[in-house]
Enzyme design. Sequence first.
Site, PDB file in Angstrom:
ATOM      1  N   SER A  35       7.196   9.413   4.234  1.00  0.00           N
ATOM      2  CA  SER A  35       7.416   8.308   3.313  1.00  0.00           C
ATOM      3  C   SER A  35       8.919   8.051   3.154  1.00  0.00           C
ATOM      4  O   SER A  35       9.616   7.806   4.132  1.00  0.00           O
ATOM      5  CB  SER A  35       6.745   8.620   1.969  1.00  0.00           C
ATOM      6  OG  SER A  35       6.740   7.513   1.116  1.00  0.00           O
ATOM      7  N   ASP A  65      -2.089   1.325   4.699  1.00  0.00           N
ATOM      8  CA  ASP A  65      -1.235   2.042   3.743  1.00  0.00           C
ATOM      9  C   ASP A  65      -1.115   1.213   2.468  1.00  0.00           C
ATOM     10  O   ASP A  65      -0.624   0.084   2.501  1.00  0.00           O
ATOM     11  CB  ASP A  65       0.150   2.284   4.365  1.00  0.00           C
ATOM     12  CG  ASP A  65       0.960   3.294   3.587  1.00  0.00           C
ATOM     13  OD1 ASP A  65       0.969   3.242   2.347  1.00  0.00           O
ATOM     14  OD2 ASP A  65       1.611   4.154   4.224  1.00  0.00           O
ATOM     15  N   HIS A 121      -1.592   6.543   2.908  1.00  0.00           N
ATOM     16  CA  HIS A 121      -0.178   6.913   2.835  1.00  0.00           C
ATOM     17  C   HIS A 121      -0.029   8.409   3.104  1.00  0.00           C
ATOM     18  O   HIS A 121      -0.384   9.235   2.285  1.00  0.00           O
ATOM     19  CB  HIS A 121       0.380   6.549   1.467  1.00  0.00           C
ATOM     20  CG  HIS A 121       1.881   6.616   1.396  1.00  0.00           C
ATOM     21  ND1 HIS A 121       2.706   5.802   2.146  1.00  0.00           N
ATOM     22  CD2 HIS A 121       2.706   7.409   0.672  1.00  0.00           C
ATOM     23  CE1 HIS A 121       3.956   6.075   1.884  1.00  0.00           C
ATOM     24  NE2 HIS A 121       3.997   7.058   0.998  1.00  0.00           N
TER      25      HIS A 121
END
Length: 457
Positions: free
Chosen positions: A243, A377, A405
């Site tokens: 991320s 996502d 995610h």
Amino acid sequence: MWSLLPNWGFRNLVHATYSKRTVDLPLNDSDDAATIPLKELVRQYVPQAADSYRYWLKPYLFNGALQSMYVTLADFSKAYPVYYARDIVDVTEEEAKKYKNLPSGQFTVDYVVEPKEKTSEEFKRRYQETLPEGYPRLHPRCRYYTEDEMLQVRKLWDADDKPIIIISPGLAGGINEPQIRAISEKLFRSGFHVLVLNSRGCCRSKITTPHLFSGLHTDDMRMTINNLHKRFPGKQIHLAGFSFGGVIISNYLAQEGSDSIISSAVTVSSPWNLLNSCFAINKSFFGRKFFQPAIVYYLNKLAENNRETLKQVPELFDEDEFNRIKKTFKTTEDFDDKYTGRLAGFPSATCYYLASSPIARIFKIKTPMLIINSEDDPMISTDYPYHDIKKNPYLYMATCDLGGHYSFVDINGKFWYVDVVNDFISAFYKHIDQHKKLDDHGFNVSQLHFKDTIDLY
């Protein structure tokens, strides 16, 4: 690109995006001219990331929102029982002057280790003995190591030629996350040397100067890499970012360009355009009602936990004002516009997002990189830079129809990408000679007509 496909299902499909002529990687071979293209290395040694690869997801996690929420809400307390040794890195004023944007103060690094203690009672005792006064308590199976203990860890690292992997977690992430523990355990059991680099103020680390993380705060990583390379000059160093941690990795590699000493990098569920991602999270019901409030809550806690240090900049942070307005923050942009962007030197969150977006400097990345994302996502923009990736021979992108995610929970309850990351790094360690020059077929960003606008800031 594949947006017409339904964003739900049980069987996942991988789509690969890469240049027609990916960079040629020099092989560990008696023939000095022997090479393998990046795309072929993936096809041979990381088939799970090859085009059209299919695998089954856990049936009741059939879309990105469910995948992502499951990882947040499920009980992983007994899974991935990996141990960490936390080390405080003190950045002196003198050390900070050696880098362009390195603030003084402290950041922390968590090294994956075999536990020295034979019982949980002994671990608890050592945990209490080594916890610095006034510092937050740590997550389970992690304690501070003394200088002598860290010296022993480095001696173990020096005893072999195994590579070093630096993990860069997400915004609210670190060793508290099952994903980070899972990848740490896998890489460690493969014999690799693994550490998690925490952004300042994150994962129960304490800031001593008023500097928080930002997408452009790459000098903590740069200092860590330089120190490791100096101490272990013969070892490969690989990066794995999750991320927001992938944003820092991508920006770091772009800043280093052809001077990069990193053997390979992997990003998982990392955004390329932060401004687009800021808008994207609010477009879905789960984004607005679940993920966005969770991030805002974390950011507020981060500021609250470090309020005494942040008050060193009274023109930016006033505790009474913060207590009054924190409940009015509805989005990450609200918080970043007030604090993060200004701490990073920008007048607004919009300017900060534009400046921090790796897409602005994607053509400057000259390190072999595997990029893993999903089309469903719920937390970042899925308008991925496919056309740009096709023009940079150092990049290979594996996009899944599903996965959420950095979740990608398969039918066995495992994170699909853990083996992918491990196999990718293993392929470089086993087959690629890091001391030979890579052939990028003449790829040179300076030859592009828009060279002066590639890096916006």
